[in-house]
Design a protein around this motif. Structure first.
Motif, PDB file in Angstrom:
ATOM      1  N   VAL A  67       0.808  -1.220   0.000  1.00 64.44           N
ATOM      2  CA  VAL A  67       0.000   0.000   0.000  1.00 64.44           C
ATOM      3  C   VAL A  67       0.838   1.265   0.000  1.00 64.44           C
ATOM      4  CG1 VAL A  67      -1.956  -1.150   1.110  1.00 64.44           C
ATOM      5  CG2 VAL A  67      -0.259   0.054   2.525  1.00 64.44           C
ATOM      6  N   SER A  68       2.117   1.164   0.336  1.00 63.02           N
ATOM      7  CA  SER A  68       2.966   2.358   0.323  1.00 63.02           C
ATOM      8  C   SER A  68       3.411   2.726  -1.083  1.00 63.02           C
ATOM      9  CB  SER A  68       4.192   2.145   1.212  1.00 63.02           C
ATOM     10  OG  SER A  68       5.064   1.178   0.658  1.00 63.02           O
ATOM     11  N   LYS A  69       3.067   1.898  -2.068  1.00 63.75           N
ATOM     12  CA  LYS A  69       3.444   2.146  -3.458  1.00 63.75           C
ATOM     13  C   LYS A  69       2.212   2.563  -4.252  1.00 63.75           C
ATOM     14  CE  LYS A  69       7.289  -1.143  -3.402  1.00 63.75           C
ATOM     15  NZ  LYS A  69       7.858  -2.387  -3.981  1.00 63.75           N
ATOM     16  N   GLU A  70       2.245   3.744  -4.805  1.00 66.19           N
ATOM     17  CA  GLU A  70       1.108   4.267  -5.550  1.00 66.19           C
ATOM     18  C   GLU A  70       0.705   3.338  -6.687  1.00 66.19           C
ATOM     19  OE1 GLU A  70      -0.339   8.314  -7.909  1.00 66.19           O
ATOM     20  OE2 GLU A  70       1.779   8.064  -7.354  1.00 66.19           O
ATOM     21  N   SER A  71       1.684   2.799  -7.400  1.00 68.23           N
ATOM     22  CA  SER A  71       1.378   1.947  -8.544  1.00 68.23           C
ATOM     23  C   SER A  71       0.621   0.690  -8.122  1.00 68.23           C
ATOM     24  CB  SER A  71       2.666   1.553  -9.269  1.00 68.23           C
ATOM     25  OG  SER A  71       3.561   0.884  -8.395  1.00 68.23           O
ATOM     26  N   ASP A  72       0.946   0.153  -6.934  1.00 68.06           N
ATOM     27  CA  ASP A  72       0.252  -1.042  -6.445  1.00 68.06           C
ATOM     28  C   ASP A  72      -1.206  -0.744  -6.120  1.00 68.06           C
ATOM     29  OD1 ASP A  72       2.711  -2.260  -6.664  1.00 68.06           O
ATOM     30  OD2 ASP A  72       2.673  -3.158  -4.667  1.00 68.06           O
ATOM     31  N   LYS A  74      -3.086   1.784  -7.321  1.00 67.68           N
ATOM     32  CA  LYS A  74      -3.809   2.059  -8.572  1.00 67.68           C
ATOM     33  C   LYS A  74      -4.147   0.759  -9.283  1.00 67.68           C
ATOM     34  CE  LYS A  74      -3.613   4.634 -12.919  1.00 67.68           C
ATOM     35  NZ  LYS A  74      -4.151   3.505 -13.720  1.00 67.68           N
ATOM     36  N   ALA A  75      -3.194  -0.160  -9.345  1.00 62.99           N
ATOM     37  CA  ALA A  75      -3.428  -1.435 -10.010  1.00 62.99           C
ATOM     38  C   ALA A  75      -4.519  -2.234  -9.298  1.00 62.99           C
ATOM     39  CB  ALA A  75      -2.137  -2.244 -10.069  1.00 62.99           C
ATOM     40  N   ALA A  76      -4.542  -2.173  -7.978  1.00 65.61           N
ATOM     41  CA  ALA A  76      -5.557  -2.913  -7.224  1.00 65.61           C
ATOM     42  C   ALA A  76      -6.948  -2.354  -7.475  1.00 65.61           C
ATOM     43  CB  ALA A  76      -5.229  -2.870  -5.727  1.00 65.61           C
ATOM     44  N   VAL A  77      -7.082  -1.032  -7.472  1.00 62.47           N
ATOM     45  CA  VAL A  77      -8.390  -0.425  -7.746  1.00 62.47           C
ATOM     46  C   VAL A  77      -8.824  -0.735  -9.178  1.00 62.47           C
ATOM     47  CG1 VAL A  77      -9.637   1.765  -7.980  1.00 62.47           C
ATOM     48  CG2 VAL A  77      -8.132   1.381  -6.003  1.00 62.47           C
ATOM     49  N   ASP A  78      -7.888  -0.627 -10.101  1.00 59.57           N
ATOM     50  CA  ASP A  78      -8.215  -0.968 -11.499  1.00 59.57           C
ATOM     51  C   ASP A  78      -8.666  -2.422 -11.614  1.00 59.57           C
ATOM     52  OD1 ASP A  78      -7.546   1.578 -12.282  1.00 59.57           O
ATOM     53  OD2 ASP A  78      -5.573   1.046 -13.086  1.00 59.57           O
ATOM     54  N   LYS A  79      -8.033  -3.303 -10.852  1.00 58.93           N
ATOM     55  CA  LYS A  79      -8.400  -4.723 -10.884  1.00 58.93           C
ATOM     56  C   LYS A  79      -9.804  -4.932 -10.347  1.00 58.93           C
ATOM     57  CE  LYS A  79      -7.371  -9.079 -11.641  1.00 58.93           C
ATOM     58  NZ  LYS A  79      -7.142  -9.573 -13.016  1.00 58.93           N
ATOM     59  N   ALA A  80     -10.149  -4.227  -9.262  1.00 56.73           N
ATOM     60  CA  ALA A  80     -11.496  -4.356  -8.705  1.00 56.73           C
ATOM     61  C   ALA A  80     -12.545  -3.934  -9.725  1.00 56.73           C
ATOM     62  CB  ALA A  80     -11.617  -3.513  -7.429  1.00 56.73           C
ATOM     63  N   VAL A  81     -12.304  -2.822 -10.407  1.00 53.49           N
ATOM     64  CA  VAL A  81     -13.253  -2.347 -11.416  1.00 53.49           C
ATOM     65  C   VAL A  81     -13.325  -3.322 -12.588  1.00 53.49           C
ATOM     66  CG1 VAL A  81     -13.755  -0.495 -13.048  1.00 53.49           C
ATOM     67  CG2 VAL A  81     -12.953   0.055 -10.739  1.00 53.49           C
ATOM     68  N   GLY A 122      -0.230   5.254   2.407  1.00 53.90           N
ATOM     69  CA  GLY A 122      -1.030   4.180   1.836  1.00 53.90           C
ATOM     70  C   GLY A 122      -2.517   4.488   1.846  1.00 53.90           C
ATOM     71  N   VAL A 123      -2.983   5.161   2.910  1.00 54.05           N
ATOM     72  CA  VAL A 123      -4.395   5.557   2.977  1.00 54.05           C
ATOM     73  C   VAL A 123      -4.685   6.667   1.971  1.00 54.05           C
ATOM     74  CG1 VAL A 123      -6.173   6.557   4.483  1.00 54.05           C
ATOM     75  CG2 VAL A 123      -4.621   4.813   5.374  1.00 54.05           C
ATOM     76  N   TRP A 124      -3.745   7.584   1.832  1.00 58.61           N
ATOM     77  CA  TRP A 124      -3.898   8.640   0.822  1.00 58.61           C
ATOM     78  C   TRP A 124      -4.055   8.031  -0.569  1.00 58.61           C
ATOM     79  CZ3 TRP A 124       0.906  11.581  -1.335  1.00 58.61           C
ATOM     80  CH2 TRP A 124       0.514  12.458  -2.334  1.00 58.61           C
ATOM     81  N   TRP A 125      -3.152   7.120  -0.953  1.00 57.98           N
ATOM     82  CA  TRP A 125      -3.278   6.482  -2.265  1.00 57.98           C
ATOM     83  C   TRP A 125      -4.629   5.774  -2.391  1.00 57.98           C
ATOM     84  CZ3 TRP A 125      -0.018   9.172  -4.453  1.00 57.98           C
ATOM     85  CH2 TRP A 125       1.355   9.184  -4.203  1.00 57.98           C
ATOM     86  N   GLY A 126      -5.015   5.052  -1.342  1.00 59.70           N
ATOM     87  CA  GLY A 126      -6.286   4.324  -1.395  1.00 59.70           C
ATOM     88  C   GLY A 126      -7.470   5.246  -1.607  1.00 59.70           C
ATOM     89  N   CYS A 127      -7.481   6.373  -0.889  1.00 61.67           N
ATOM     90  CA  CYS A 127      -8.566   7.338  -1.054  1.00 61.67           C
ATOM     91  C   CYS A 127      -8.560   7.925  -2.466  1.00 61.67           C
ATOM     92  CB  CYS A 127      -8.429   8.459  -0.028  1.00 61.67           C
ATOM     93  SG  CYS A 127      -8.757   7.988   1.678  1.00 61.67           S
ATOM     94  N   LYS A 128      -7.383   8.300  -2.934  1.00 59.76           N
ATOM     95  CA  LYS A 128      -7.272   8.941  -4.249  1.00 59.76           C
ATOM     96  C   LYS A 128      -7.862   8.074  -5.353  1.00 59.76           C
ATOM     97  CE  LYS A 128      -3.835  10.549  -7.627  1.00 59.76           C
ATOM     98  NZ  LYS A 128      -2.400  10.867  -7.865  1.00 59.76           N
TER      99      LYS A 128
END
Length: 282
Positions: A67-72, A74-81, A122-128
């Motif tokens: 979660v500390s990696k922005e790319s990870d 983004k990829a996880a959210v894209d995968k969920a969608v 990690g929470v910031w990336w998740g929210c974004k």
């Protein structure tokens, strides 16, 4: 009878253990399709297997992500969608409490930075990336699905009142999560995107028990617990379920304390617990 998260899609970080594990199982039991992410992908895969066995009517998957990696993220959210067609619930739950986290004099910069990168950034990336996805959710009124969604960020009681046992980086990171969640809740309220923090009290999970590794540390915490016991991860998962569901549709920007009364007391009387912990779903 439809579940409380029927037809919704959820992404849960830190899904392989503790609060994340219990929330993954509980959300699936209430009808949610769930994507489980964890840096320990084997642990997440075990949870996903349980979901597949117990709740075959929901979709689930597990992937590795830091979660500390922005790319990870983004990829996880894209995968969920990609898997579910939408994202309704983002539970930014992953976090650490490092055993070398101490006071301002003893905490090393590397421990501070590691804690902030996971617990806050990690929470910031998740929210974004959840916000970006939720803006594009397709509407299906027949299933009660709309644009927007619910973002839940795991904070802590120590963000509200400070910790008796020094853990400066952890406490500071969780206080920042509260502030960030409140601001994002105000910014995105008109979009139908709700953001709330959940503030657990001390839990009987490996994360805390590894930190409270002496009798003195445990007793120092116990004196502040009105119920005379540590909480259970399933009790936090139940709170997260409420915030994820439409039952909390008029709740945003809150610091939802699930702490057994800890934040309402100073020092408790001694004695045996009067309320037993609930049984786990795991």
């Amino acid at each position: 009878m439809p579940g409380r998260l029927q037809h919704k899609a959820a992404l849960i970080t830190g899904a392989g253990s503790g609060i994340g594990l219990e929330s993954s199982l509980l959300f699936a039991s209430e009808g949610a399709n769930v994507l489980l992410i964890d840096v320990n992908v084997q642990a997440a895969e075990k949870v996903q297997k349980l979901i597949a066995e117990r709740y075959p009517n929901v979709k689930s998957a597990a992937i590795k992500a830091d979660v500390s990696k922005e790319s990870d993220i983004k990829a996880a959210v894209d995968k969920a969608v990609e898997l579910f067609g939408r994202l309704d619930v983002m539970f930014n739950n992953a976090g650490i409490m490092h055993p070398e986290d101490d006071n301002a004099l003893n905490t090393e910069e590397r421990i501070w930075d590691l804690t902030m990168n996971i617990n806050l950034k990690g929470v910031w990336w998740g929210c974004k990336y959840a916000i970006l996805a939720m803006r594009n959710n397709p509407t299906d009124a027949s299933k009660g699905l709309h644009t927007g969604g619910s973002i839940i960020n795991t904070a802590s009681f120590v963000a509200i009142m400070g910790a008796a046992t020094p853990q400066l980086a952890y406490t500071a990171s969780k206080g920042a999560v509260l502030a960030m969640t409140r601001e994002l809740a105000m910014v995105h309220a008109r979009e139908g995107i709700r953001l709330n923090s959940i503030c657990p009290g001390p839990l009987k999970t490996p994360l805390l028990m590894d930190f409270l590794n002496t009798t003195e540390k445990r007793e120092r915490r116990m004196v502040h617990l009105p119920m005379g016991r540590f909480g259970e991860a399933i009790e936090i998962a139940q709170g997260a379920l409420f915030l994820a569901s439409d039952e909390s549709s008029y709740i945003t920007g809150t610091d939802f304390a699930v702490d057994g009364g800890l934040s309402s007391c100073y020092v408790t009387a001694t004695g045996e617990p009067t309320l037993p912990p609930p049984s786990s779903l795991a």
